[in-house]
Scaffold this motif. Structure first.
Motif, short mmCIF file in Angstrom:
data_model
loop_
_atom_site.label_atom_id
_atom_site.label_comp_id
_atom_site.label_asym_id
_atom_site.label_seq_id
_atom_site.Cartn_x
_atom_site.Cartn_y
_atom_site.Cartn_z
N ILE A 1 -6.94 -0.80 -4.20
CA ILE A 1 -7.57 -0.07 -5.30
C ILE A 1 -9.02 -0.52 -5.48
CG2 ILE A 1 -7.53 0.29 -7.80
CD1 ILE A 1 -4.44 0.11 -7.58
N ASP A 2 -9.20 -1.84 -5.44
CA ASP A 2 -10.58 -2.37 -5.55
C ASP A 2 -11.45 -1.83 -4.40
OD1 ASP A 2 -10.01 -3.77 -7.82
OD2 ASP A 2 -9.79 -5.72 -6.84
N ALA A 3 -10.82 -1.53 -3.28
CA ALA A 3 -11.58 -1.03 -2.13
C ALA A 3 -11.88 0.46 -2.26
CB ALA A 3 -10.82 -1.31 -0.83
N GLY A 4 -11.48 1.06 -3.37
CA GLY A 4 -11.81 2.46 -3.61
C GLY A 4 -10.91 3.44 -2.89
N ALA A 5 -9.74 3.01 -2.46
CA ALA A 5 -8.84 3.91 -1.74
C ALA A 5 -8.35 5.03 -2.66
CB ALA A 5 -7.64 3.12 -1.22
N ASN A 6 -8.15 6.23 -2.12
CA ASN A 6 -7.46 7.25 -2.92
C ASN A 6 -6.14 7.66 -2.29
OD1 ASN A 6 -8.18 8.99 -0.91
ND2 ASN A 6 -9.80 10.00 -2.08
N SER A 7 -5.72 6.84 -1.31
CA SER A 7 -4.40 7.04 -0.74
C SER A 7 -3.86 5.67 -0.32
CB SER A 7 -4.50 7.98 0.46
OG SER A 7 -3.28 7.99 1.15
N CYS B 1 -12.66 1.15 1.56
CA CYS B 1 -13.93 0.88 2.25
C CYS B 1 -13.80 0.03 3.51
CB CYS B 1 -14.91 0.22 1.28
SG CYS B 1 -14.34 -1.38 0.69
N GLY B 2 -12.67 -0.68 3.68
CA GLY B 2 -12.52 -1.52 4.86
C GLY B 2 -13.36 -2.79 4.76
N THR C 1 -8.61 -3.26 10.14
CA THR C 1 -9.54 -2.71 9.16
C THR C 1 -10.78 -2.16 9.83
OG1 THR C 1 -10.68 -3.19 7.07
CG2 THR C 1 -10.75 -4.93 8.72
N LYS C 2 -11.39 -1.15 9.17
CA LYS C 2 -12.64 -0.59 9.68
C LYS C 2 -13.42 0.01 8.52
CE LYS C 2 -13.28 3.51 11.75
NZ LYS C 2 -14.58 3.91 11.18
N THR C 3 -14.72 -0.21 8.52
CA THR C 3 -15.56 0.44 7.52
C THR C 3 -16.01 1.78 8.07
OG1 THR C 3 -17.59 -0.51 8.38
CG2 THR C 3 -16.44 -1.80 6.71
N LYS C 4 -16.53 2.65 7.19
CA LYS C 4 -16.83 4.00 7.68
C LYS C 4 -18.05 4.02 8.58
CE LYS C 4 -19.57 6.25 4.01
NZ LYS C 4 -20.20 5.04 3.50
N ASP C 5 -18.93 3.02 8.44
CA ASP C 5 -20.13 3.00 9.27
C ASP C 5 -19.91 2.40 10.65
OD1 ASP C 5 -21.48 4.16 7.18
OD2 ASP C 5 -21.99 2.21 6.29
#
Ligand code: ADP
Ligand code: MG
Length: 592
Positions: free
Chosen positions: A34-40, A60-61, A111-115
């Protein structure tokens, strides 16, 4: 000899404080997601989480070069300075969870970030990095935790049965799903989908997806704001109540909490709407200023302390009362029959909505989904956090019950007044209504400085026992406060010369006599609660059922009832009126 503990021993000890059982891990990982901003968020467990826990999020990963750091004790991206501690908006901030989980399990993190195009896979066994390598994966984080306490076997024996452990996890995930209605939660237990929510911001649908219970369809919405405080959620009408408080769930600023203060607020909000010993179902979400709140008094953050407890009780109970003052909250005749059948099941079966979650399979959600534009997740490059959620209501807000909307049609059995509005037929219990009116008049009269009295032509003589006579100062004073004028009449007698304007003579006599009989040397007549109880009791005996009222009298009674603060029930919690909808009537005649 005093020695500094080896790092991995120290870590194991520290981990034991954070990770007590599988639920501790699930909780930390879901909060991280949740802290990582997940919506799923997908949560999967096996054997109560003892052998397998997987949490997958689309947040956000973690940057490749920070993955190992994340597993160090006190490594966090969520606070930088001590000042940040006063305004924490994230669920975690101690930087202990991953370190602790890594220390007592086999942990795999992907884990992976979007960038980044390539992510990281990290394997940690008992706090030691076994593998750290690049991997192709979607943006977000998956953590798989297996073999809990494999290296601290002594802790294993403190674990409960698989089902006991999994039910803790089910409760927690259900509550999170409710609190974070914008996040899609899917929960899988031993390969079965227990529930999955739509994450579309519709609170009501979320409740139905999680707690698949027919009676919840009748919950009424709450939406109330005042200053810094906002309250929303769903609560049961007085037609549905339980024998325990286990079906009351509270969230404060997004966190599920146990709170005696909120329980008190619920009791106050439902005051005189339920019989003693009955408890409503509540899903209540309170947002209040973080500055008026202490969430740190308990390590697992379940207890909160409010700085202004009485303000909170007042605020929450007002919100509840408003919701219960609507047409929809009027007890329906069909609900009374339903309540009966629920009642007949054994206590455990009917008591706890949480237990009903043992229903394993997904079921279609009953109401059509509603899309919400509430995007309350804010992200920046290093941290992401949840803003206090905006108040959104999914069931249409209800309008207050208005007596002007009903038309009196008559009365039956000299006991029940009949009335209708556009959609409903109402039965009003004359006796209960009368008691309510009396009660409120007496209680307000008691607090008024000027009393409305009426002299009576033939005074009433009232005989009392000796002990009552001893106490006469206080009870004479009380009755005088309500609009009586009573004087000493020798030996064991008193003479009533004036009575309250709104009572007739026989009512006034019966009321005063009951009031006095109920008093003994221990009765503290300065205590408002006690006075109110006495008034309640005396009203009951003063008001007679089976009085045929003229149409004029009926209209006057309803007018008086409409002026009551709580016209919906008598002071004992019996309803003053119930309704039967046009639709239910048509159903009974097989027209629909
Ligand atoms: P805390 O949550 O108190 O910061 P944790 O040990 O739980 O400490 O996590 C350490 C750090 O690892 C977090 O601050 C965060 O930066 C990162 N992290 C953990 N889990 C996730 C996740 N699911 N997605 C993104 N980052 C995460
Ligand atoms: Mg954390």
């Amino acid at each position: 000899m005093i020695k500094v503990l080896e790092k991995n021993i120290a870590d194991k000890i520290a981990a034991g404080e954070v990770i007590e059982r599988p639920i501790s891990i699930v909780k930390e990982l879901v909060e991280n997601a949740i802290d990582a901003g997940a919506n799923s968020i997908v949560v999967e467990i096996k054997n109560g989480g003892k052998s397998y826990i997987r949490i997958t999020d689309n947040g956000c990963g973690i940057e490749n070069d920070q993955v190992e750091t994340a597993f160090l004790r006190h490594a966090t991206s969520k606070i930088v300075s001590a000042a940040d501690l006063d305004s924490i908006e994230t669920l975690g901030f101690r930087g202990e969870a991953l370190a602790s989980i890594g220390a007592v399990t086999h942990t795999e993190l992907i884990t992976k970030t979007k960038d980044n195009t390539i992510g990281t896979k990290l394997l940690i066994h008992g706090g030691t990095v076994i593998q750290n390598q690049g991997i192709g994966c979607p943006t977000g984080t998956t953590i798989v935790v297996t073999d809990l306490f494999y290296n601290t076997p002594a802790r294993l024996k403190f674990l409960k049965s698989d089902s006991a452990e999994s039910s803790l996890i089910i409760d927690f995930i259900s509550q999170m799903a409710l609190a974070y209605k914008d996040i899609k939660f899917r929960f899988i237990n031993n390969d079965d989908i227990v529930f999955s929510t739509m994450g579309n911001g519709n609170r009501f649908n979320t409740i139905l997806s999680v707690y698949k219970q027919k009676e919840l369809e009748n919950l009424v919405p709450v939406s109330y704001n005042e200053g810094d405080n906002s309250l929303e959620g769903y609560i049961s009408t007085p037609a549905f109540s339980k024998t325990t408080k286990r079906s009351q769930i509270f969230f404060v600023n997004g966190r599920v909490v146990n709170s005696k203060i909120l329980e008190k607020a619920v009791i106050e909000g439902y005051k005189e709407r339920l019989f003693d010993g009955r408890h409503p179902i509540t899903f209540l979400f309170l947002h209040t200023s973080p500055y008026d709140l202490d969430v740190n008094i308990h390590p697992n953050k379940k207890e909160v302390r409010f700085d202004k407890e009485n303000d909170i009780i007042d605020f929450v109970s007002k919100g509840i009362k408003e919701a219960l003052g609507t047409k929809e909250a009027v007890i329906e005749i069909k609900d009374i029959f339903r309540e009966k059948t629920i009642e007949m099941k054994p206590e455990e079966k009917q008591g706890n909505i949480k237990e009903l979650l043992s229903t394993k399979r997904e079921r279609d959600v009953i109401l059509p989904p509603k899309v919400s534009d509430d995007t309350s997740v804010v992200k920046d490059s290093t941290i992401s956090y949840q803003l206090p959620q905006k108040v959104t209501i999914d069931k249409p807000l209800l309008t207050p019950f208005d007596f002007d909307d009903i038309t009196i049609t008559g009365s039956i059995f000299g006991t029940y007044i009949t009335a209708t509005d556009e959609k409903n037929f109402y039965l009003i219990d004359q006796h209960a209504a009368h008691e309510r009116i009396f009660y409120e008049k007496l209680v307000t009269e008691y607090e008024n400085s000027t009393k409305a009295r009426q002299p009576i032509l033939i005074p009433i003589i009232m005989e009392v026992s000796l002990s009552v006579k001893e106490n006469s100062f206080s009870w004479l004073n009380s009755l005088n406060n309500m609009g009586y004028t009573i004087e000493d009449f020798g030996q064991n007698s008193y003479i009533i010369k004036e009575i309250p304007t709104y009572m007739d003579i026989s009512e006034a006599e019966e009321f005063a006599k009951t009031f006095v009989e109920e008093i003994n040397e221990n009765t503290d007549l300065k205590n408002h609660v006690i006075i109110n109880k006495l008034i309640t009791k005396s009203c009951k005996s003063a008001v007679k059922a089976h009085d045929y009222l003229s149409m004029e009298e009926i209209n006057a009674l309803i007018k008086d009832l409409s002026k009551c603060v709580n016209p919906f029930s008598c002071p004992h919690g019996r309803p003053t009126f119930i309704k039967l909808s046009n639709y239910e009537i048509e159903k009974m005649f097989k027209r629909v």
